[in-house]
Design a protein around this motif. Structure first.
Motif, mmCIF file in Angstrom:
data_model
loop_
_atom_site.group_PDB
_atom_site.id
_atom_site.type_symbol
_atom_site.label_atom_id
_atom_site.label_comp_id
_atom_site.label_asym_id
_atom_site.label_seq_id
_atom_site.Cartn_x
_atom_site.Cartn_y
_atom_site.Cartn_z
ATOM 1 N N UNK A 272 0.855 -1.190 0.000
ATOM 2 C CA UNK A 272 0.000 0.000 0.000
ATOM 3 C C UNK A 272 0.887 1.235 0.000
ATOM 4 N N UNK A 273 0.516 2.233 -0.808
ATOM 5 C CA UNK A 273 1.286 3.480 -0.883
ATOM 6 C C UNK A 273 0.568 4.594 -0.141
ATOM 7 N N UNK A 274 1.316 5.274 0.729
ATOM 8 C CA UNK A 274 0.790 6.473 1.375
ATOM 9 C C UNK A 274 0.898 7.616 0.364
ATOM 10 N N UNK A 275 -0.238 8.204 -0.009
ATOM 11 C CA UNK A 275 -0.285 9.173 -1.103
ATOM 12 C C UNK A 275 0.576 10.392 -0.822
ATOM 13 N N UNK A 276 0.547 10.914 0.397
ATOM 14 C CA UNK A 276 1.239 12.163 0.716
ATOM 15 C C UNK A 276 2.755 12.032 0.663
ATOM 16 N N UNK A 277 3.272 10.869 1.041
ATOM 17 C CA UNK A 277 4.724 10.699 1.159
ATOM 18 C C UNK A 277 5.330 9.760 0.121
ATOM 19 N N UNK A 278 4.497 8.914 -0.481
ATOM 20 C CA UNK A 278 5.005 7.907 -1.399
ATOM 21 C C UNK A 278 5.574 6.681 -0.715
ATOM 22 N N UNK A 279 5.538 6.619 0.616
ATOM 23 C CA UNK A 279 6.056 5.462 1.334
ATOM 24 C C UNK A 279 5.230 4.212 1.033
ATOM 25 N N UNK A 280 5.906 3.092 0.947
ATOM 26 C CA UNK A 280 5.239 1.820 0.689
ATOM 27 C C UNK A 280 5.186 1.010 1.977
#
Length: 364
Positions: A272-280
């Motif tokens: 899953x990708x966090x939209x604000x940071x791009x972290x997976x």
């Protein structure tokens, strides 16, 4: 004992029975979790389902209390390619077959789970049954089966109860609560009150909670519109976190559309990708329904997380109020533990709302 798994589309799979030697029917779903079969079997979100595990062998660590997510298993059956009755974990209290037999749940092993997976991935969940024969009468029975629409009512607590602590007062609306969530909240010193699914917004606010959590649970969110109406009333009064079904109901409360997911979202780990940071993040998921992404644009919600595989909505947040939801399990049982920080972020949101003295936080 030879048994048959039969599906409403006319497919059938022979195998060897284990667990309880009973005939059962339910909704056939696929679970791609790796080694998390105990949590899956005891997860209330799987109420009424027959679970097909893609893991090539299950039962190897037995059943132990640390992995159990509810007091009683809620499923109707287990399908596996291979099982072992000799657990390799010293923490095991039961082997898998004996545990299923204790709770009158049948299993079938020796099934071609790769072929079964292809059917379920192409057609989605199907009605299914464990039978001693695979004749036309058996297929007529499964086709005539009417699945229940009151799953949340079946699994929710009937009376409020407390899990006392000394920190923030968190009210948990039980749509099918997992023990792992209660443990994670307790580790953060939350003073917990767990209430039935149909507790009204007025009754919830009478507990004077610092925040409300709507848990994961079984079934179609459109069958739990009463809960969505309660969420709509609570928004602006108290911070809210929704998990799984709870997140989907936040979507419904804010006029998003709910539908069947395209990909399998049961098991994991799924990226899953966090939209604000791009972290997976690697996450565990357990849902058949999801929030239609296109419909979110016309609501006061924003997408905070997305599933990398199909770009489906994995997390949402309200633009004005401290209300958020995720369609994966932040309580991290079983692992991975990537998403546990969401519970910390929720507690920070609760503290901020309490500092402001109200449930409303203005949009930045």
């Amino acid at each position: 004992m030879k048994r048959y798994l039969i599906l409403e589309d006319g497919s059938f799979f022979p195998g060897i029975g284990f667990g309880a030697p009973v005939i059962t029917t339910g909704e056939m779903v696929l679970n791609s979790g790796n080694g998390d079969y105990t949590a899956t079997i005891t997860d209330a979100a799987n109420f009424g389902q027959i679970i097909a595990f893609t893991d090539p062998i299950i039962g190897n660590v037995g059943i132990n209390q640390e992995d159990i997510q509810s007091l009683l298993p809620k499923i109707r059956g287990v399908v596996a390619r291979n099982i072992t009755d000799v657990p390799r974990s010293r923490h095991s209290q039961f082997n898998l077959a004996d545990y299923l037999k204790l709770y009158k749940i049948p299993g079938i092993t020796g099934v071609d789970t790769a072929a079964l997976s292809r059917i379920l991935l192409a057609k989605g969940p199907l009605k299914a049954s464990f039978m001693d024969t695979a004749d036309e009468h058996a297929f007529d029975q499964i086709r005539a089966l009417v699945l229940p629409h009151d799953q949340v009512k079946q699994v929710s607590t009937k009376q409020p109860y407390a899990s006392p602590n000394v920190g923030q007062n968190i009210l948990v609306v039980d749509l099918g609560v997992r023990h792992a969530l209660l443990r994670e909240l307790s580790r953060r010193d939350c003073n917990l009150t767990i209430v039935p699914y149909n507790t009204t917004a007025k009754e919830i606010l009478a507990f004077a909670p610092d925040a409300v959590v709507f848990t994961s649970g079984p079934g179609n969110p459109n069958d739990a519109l009463l809960v969505a109406e309660n969420i709509k009333e609570l928004q602006g009064h108290v911070p809210i976190l929704g998990i799984g079904l709870g997140a989907e109901l936040i979507g419904l409360a804010n006029d998003a559309t709910i539908g069947l997911t395209a990909a399998n979202h049961r098991g994991g780990p799924f990226p899953v990708r966090e939209v604000a940071t791009g972290r997976i993040w690697q996450t565990m998921q357990n849902h058949t329904y999801g929030i239609d992404r296109a419909s979110v644009a016309d609501t006061p919600l924003i997408v905070t997380h997305e599933d990398i595989r199909d770009h489906s909505v994995a997390g949402i947040r309200h633009r004005q109020y401290p209300v958020s939801g995720v369609l994966f399990y932040p309580e991290a049982d079983p692992e991975p533990t990537d998403a546990t920080q969401l519970i910390d972020e929720f507690m920070e949101m609760v503290a901020a709302a309490r500092h402001h003295g109200e449930g409303v936080i203005a949009e930045a």
